[in-house]
Design a protein around this motif. Structure first.
Motif, mmCIF file in Angstrom:
data_model
loop_
_atom_site.group_PDB
_atom_site.id
_atom_site.type_symbol
_atom_site.label_atom_id
_atom_site.label_comp_id
_atom_site.label_asym_id
_atom_site.label_seq_id
_atom_site.Cartn_x
_atom_site.Cartn_y
_atom_site.Cartn_z
ATOM 1 N N PHE A 45 0.807 -1.211 0.000
ATOM 2 C CA PHE A 45 0.000 0.000 0.000
ATOM 3 C C PHE A 45 0.842 1.264 0.000
ATOM 4 C CE2 PHE A 45 -2.503 -3.268 2.287
ATOM 5 C CZ PHE A 45 -3.513 -3.407 1.352
ATOM 6 N N ASP A 46 2.154 1.111 -0.119
ATOM 7 C CA ASP A 46 3.020 2.284 -0.014
ATOM 8 C C ASP A 46 4.024 2.403 -1.161
ATOM 9 O OD1 ASP A 46 4.503 0.078 0.626
ATOM 10 O OD2 ASP A 46 5.352 0.900 2.460
ATOM 11 N N ARG A 50 1.085 2.033 -5.959
ATOM 12 C CA ARG A 50 -0.002 2.680 -5.209
ATOM 13 C C ARG A 50 -0.002 4.178 -5.465
ATOM 14 N NH1 ARG A 50 -4.471 4.026 -4.424
ATOM 15 N NH2 ARG A 50 -5.227 4.612 -2.388
ATOM 16 N N ASP A 111 -9.618 8.175 -2.562
ATOM 17 C CA ASP A 111 -8.180 8.432 -2.462
ATOM 18 C C ASP A 111 -7.848 9.776 -1.842
ATOM 19 O OD1 ASP A 111 -7.127 6.015 -3.232
ATOM 20 O OD2 ASP A 111 -7.219 6.486 -5.365
ATOM 21 N N ASN A 120 -9.636 0.761 7.170
ATOM 22 C CA ASN A 120 -8.268 0.264 7.052
ATOM 23 C C ASN A 120 -7.937 0.081 5.571
ATOM 24 O OD1 ASN A 120 -9.088 -2.342 6.127
ATOM 25 N ND2 ASN A 120 -9.386 -3.012 8.245
ATOM 26 N N GLU A 121 -6.685 -0.221 5.274
ATOM 27 C CA GLU A 121 -6.237 -0.329 3.882
ATOM 28 C C GLU A 121 -6.947 -1.437 3.123
ATOM 29 O OE1 GLU A 121 -4.396 1.787 2.115
ATOM 30 O OE2 GLU A 121 -4.286 3.038 3.885
ATOM 31 N N LYS A 124 -10.382 -0.086 2.100
ATOM 32 C CA LYS A 124 -10.221 0.871 1.002
ATOM 33 C C LYS A 124 -9.924 0.153 -0.305
ATOM 34 C CE LYS A 124 -8.560 4.642 3.899
ATOM 35 N NZ LYS A 124 -7.398 5.485 4.248
#
Length: 162
Positions: A45-46, A50, A111, A120-121, A124
């Protein structure tokens, strides 16, 4: 050839309408879809995927909102007021094209943290993937009906005015 307003919009003012109303949103949406798959598989997610995904999601939502407003004011309202729709096939093509604003703008809101701020991720990511899927469905319905001759649905008018 008799064509839907959707197809006429893409055919006139070449290549600009095709670029503005089809190429830009589709390239952004396809970039989101491809990067979405990478994120789903890696659960990163980072990373760079992304970041690209998020930037494209924010841009395409606002870009398509502009298209929606422009076409609603300059096409949908006048066609409806003047009885210029070319039958039900035309309405489905244009309607589903414009419905793309719902999932695309939803991606932007997600976003930007306006929607799902406390999620939480994983949550999403779930909704992000759902919005991408919905966009793919409505866009393909618009394209399929947009390529049909409206006379197949019983409309036999031959004027072109988008």
């Amino acid at each position: 050839m008799n064509m839907t307003h959707y197809m006429e919009l893409l055919a006139v003012n070449q290549p600009w309408n095709l670029i503005l109303f089809m190429a830009i949103p589709v390239v952004l949406a396809e970039t989101i879809a491809v990067t979405e798959l990478a994120i789903l598989f890696t659960r990163r997610f980072d990373g760079m995927m992304r970041k690209i995904n998020k930037i494209c999601s924010i841009i395409v939502g606002f870009y398509f909102l502009g298209i929606f407003i422009y076409l609603f004011v300059n096409a949908v309202i006048p066609f409806t007021m003047n009885g210029e729709w070319r039958g039900w096939i035309d309405i489905i093509a244009v309607g589903f094209y414009l419905m793309g604003v719902i999932p695309l703008f939803g991606l932007s809101l997600l976003d930007l943290g306006i929607v799902g701020r406390g999620w939480n991720e994983e949550q999403k990511l779930k909704y992000h993937a759902i919005f991408v899927g919905i966009f793919l469905i409505v866009a393909h319905i618009a394209m399929i009906f947009g390529m049909l001759d409206p006379s197949l649905g019983g409309n036999h008018s031959h004027h072109m005015n988008m």
